[in-house]
Design a protein around this motif. Structure first.
Motif, PDB file in Angstrom:
ATOM      1  N   VAL A 166       0.860  -1.182   0.000  1.00 47.77           N
ATOM      2  CA  VAL A 166       0.000   0.000   0.000  1.00 47.77           C
ATOM      3  C   VAL A 166       0.896   1.231   0.000  1.00 47.77           C
ATOM      4  CG1 VAL A 166      -1.729   1.291   1.294  1.00 47.77           C
ATOM      5  CG2 VAL A 166      -1.855  -1.211   1.186  1.00 47.77           C
ATOM      6  N   GLY A 167       0.790   2.059  -1.048  1.00 49.03           N
ATOM      7  CA  GLY A 167       1.621   3.245  -1.144  1.00 49.03           C
ATOM      8  C   GLY A 167       1.133   4.399  -0.288  1.00 49.03           C
TER       9      GLY A 167
ATOM     10  N   MET B  83       3.701   7.314   1.686  1.00 52.07           N
ATOM     11  CA  MET B  83       4.978   6.870   2.246  1.00 52.07           C
ATOM     12  C   MET B  83       5.740   5.946   1.306  1.00 52.07           C
ATOM     13  SD  MET B  83       4.040   6.331   6.280  1.00 52.07           S
ATOM     14  CE  MET B  83       2.497   5.426   6.036  1.00 52.07           C
ATOM     15  N   ASP B  84       5.038   5.246   0.408  1.00 57.73           N
ATOM     16  CA  ASP B  84       5.683   4.319  -0.537  1.00 57.73           C
ATOM     17  C   ASP B  84       6.652   3.388   0.182  1.00 57.73           C
ATOM     18  OD1 ASP B  84       4.419   4.904  -2.943  1.00 57.73           O
ATOM     19  OD2 ASP B  84       5.714   6.611  -3.350  1.00 57.73           O
TER      20      ASP B  84
ATOM     21  N   GLY C 196      -7.816   7.165   5.049  1.00 57.48           N
ATOM     22  CA  GLY C 196      -7.883   6.873   3.615  1.00 57.48           C
ATOM     23  C   GLY C 196      -6.738   5.976   3.211  1.00 57.48           C
ATOM     24  N   LEU C 197      -6.934   5.253   2.094  1.00 64.19           N
ATOM     25  CA  LEU C 197      -5.936   4.252   1.676  1.00 64.19           C
ATOM     26  C   LEU C 197      -6.014   4.065   0.172  1.00 64.19           C
ATOM     27  CD1 LEU C 197      -5.540   0.774   3.395  1.00 64.19           C
ATOM     28  CD2 LEU C 197      -5.941   0.928   0.942  1.00 64.19           C
ATOM     29  N   GLY C 198      -4.848   3.928  -0.471  1.00 63.66           N
ATOM     30  CA  GLY C 198      -4.833   3.679  -1.912  1.00 63.66           C
ATOM     31  C   GLY C 198      -3.415   3.554  -2.448  1.00 63.66           C
ATOM     32  N   ASP C 199      -3.266   3.768  -3.772  1.00 60.71           N
ATOM     33  CA  ASP C 199      -1.959   3.736  -4.442  1.00 60.71           C
ATOM     34  C   ASP C 199      -1.246   2.402  -4.205  1.00 60.71           C
ATOM     35  OD1 ASP C 199       0.215   4.719  -5.964  1.00 60.71           O
ATOM     36  OD2 ASP C 199       1.239   5.409  -4.156  1.00 60.71           O
ATOM     37  N   VAL C 200      -1.964   1.307  -4.447  1.00 65.61           N
ATOM     38  CA  VAL C 200      -1.355  -0.012  -4.291  1.00 65.61           C
ATOM     39  C   VAL C 200      -0.371  -0.266  -5.424  1.00 65.61           C
ATOM     40  CG1 VAL C 200      -1.849  -2.501  -4.356  1.00 65.61           C
ATOM     41  CG2 VAL C 200      -3.291  -0.962  -2.991  1.00 65.61           C
TER      42      VAL C 200
ATOM     43  N   PRO D 132       9.786  15.546  -2.408  1.00 64.43           N
ATOM     44  CA  PRO D 132      10.173  15.031  -1.089  1.00 64.43           C
ATOM     45  C   PRO D 132      10.525  13.547  -1.104  1.00 64.43           C
ATOM     46  CG  PRO D 132       8.251  16.443  -0.905  1.00 64.43           C
ATOM     47  CD  PRO D 132       8.482  16.243  -2.371  1.00 64.43           C
ATOM     48  N   VAL D 133      11.481  13.200  -0.272  1.00 63.19           N
ATOM     49  CA  VAL D 133      11.992  11.838  -0.133  1.00 63.19           C
ATOM     50  C   VAL D 133      11.305  11.176   1.059  1.00 63.19           C
ATOM     51  CG1 VAL D 133      14.082  10.502   0.380  1.00 63.19           C
ATOM     52  CG2 VAL D 133      14.222  12.531  -1.090  1.00 63.19           C
ATOM     53  N   THR D 134      11.079   9.851   0.964  1.00 68.35           N
ATOM     54  CA  THR D 134      10.589   9.105   2.124  1.00 68.35           C
ATOM     55  C   THR D 134      11.589   8.007   2.477  1.00 68.35           C
ATOM     56  OG1 THR D 134       9.240   7.578   0.785  1.00 68.35           O
ATOM     57  CG2 THR D 134       8.181   9.586   1.604  1.00 68.35           C
TER      58      THR D 134
END
Length: 294
Positions: free
Chosen positions: A130-131, A154-155, A177-181, A281-283
């Motif tokens: 999950v991204g 957060m990737d 909320g949740l997404g960007d799998v 931005p970097v994670t």
């Protein structure tokens, strides 16, 4: 179990968004998620020539957790990630970590068959993750393209099946909320694009009263993972490391010096996403084994 379709998405985590579902602590939810471009990339002819007209990284939700108040926390247990039959990878001209060498746009549709990614003739295991996952921050909302103390983009590939993501609650109801799998993503996500894919994600949400979380924390079967983000790689790495040294000091009741030394010997500080450091931005994350920190 509750169900939210991908008809209900947001492109920011924001307390002004009306919740699409209210749940009790302990409830399970099945969320249908779009890919990062909301289902608009379906063939090699679909190039990332321009931004999506609404936004990137749609998050399904938001979910209101009954009784959640600022200062509380959520424990979001990722029980299952069921991927669509295929997703996409892409190159955007002039973007990414190797932007100067990315002189053309390109898109590849990538099938996933029985948990295996088919990249042309190459085969490798899928690694569903999950991204984007987060709660609404206090004050102004934050685009789902960005990470922060609330979670967000957060990737972090440790957010997979079996992981628990601990998140701060900053507004009444939390606004989860949740997404960007991603079907798979290498650390760095150097093109800006992981293996973007639609999915169904099953979660169980617990409300932790007065948890006092300041930032996301991730627990897997084998590790504890702290998180960092920032404009620079150095700043993001320091943030994840600082979160970890604080965790070690608190949980193991040790001095800063001992925790700092232990980290240098046994904790990995890693990049999650650095697709264009200095411009985006970097994670980051810091990872410790449960053999050291149960």
């Amino acid at each position: 179990m509750h169900h939210i379709s991908r008809d209900f998405v947001v492109y920011s985590l924001d307390s002004s968004h009306k919740p699409v579902l209210e749940i009790e602590s302990g409830d399970r939810v099945l969320l249908d998620t779009w890919d990062a471009r909301s289902g608009t990339i379906n063939s090699t002819a679909d190039l990332l020539l321009r931004p999506h007209p609404v936004g990137s990284n749609p998050a399904t939700g938001p979910i209101r957790v009954r009784g959640a108040e600022p200062g509380d926390g959520l424990a979001v247990h990722i029980e299952a990630i069921d991927l669509a039959p295929s997703g996409f990878l892409a190159v955007k001209k002039g973007e990414g970590l190797l932007a100067s060498r990315a002189t053309e746009f390109a898109t590849r549709i990538v099938p996933i068959v029985d948990g295996t990614v088919h990249f042309g003739e190459l085969r490798f295991p899928a690694n569903p993750m999950v991204g984007v996952i987060g709660t609404a921050p206090a004050g102004d909302g934050i685009s789902t393209g960005y990470a922060g103390a609330h979670g967000g983009n957060m990737d972090n590939k440790h957010i997979g099946v079996g992981a628990t993501v601990y998140l701060p609650v900053s507004v009444p109801g939390a606004g989860l909320g949740l997404g960007d799998v991603h079907g798979a993503m290498g650390d760095g996500e150097i093109t800006f694009i992981g293996l973007e894919i639609q999915a169904q994600v099953t979660i169980r949400v617990e409300l932790l009263k007065e948890a006092g979380f300041q930032r996301p924390l991730i627990e897997t079967a084998e590790h504890w993972v702290t998180t960092g983000d920032g404009e620079s790689l150095a700043g993001a790495a320091r943030m994840a490391a600082g979160e970890m040294v604080d965790l070690l000091q608190t949980r193991l009741e040790m001095s800063f010096e001992d925790a700092y030394m232990l980290m240098s010997a046994a904790v990995d500080v890693q990049i999650c996403q650095c697709c264009e450091p200095g411009e985006f931005p970097v994670t980051t994350r810091a990872v410790v084994s449960k053999g050291i920190l149960p």
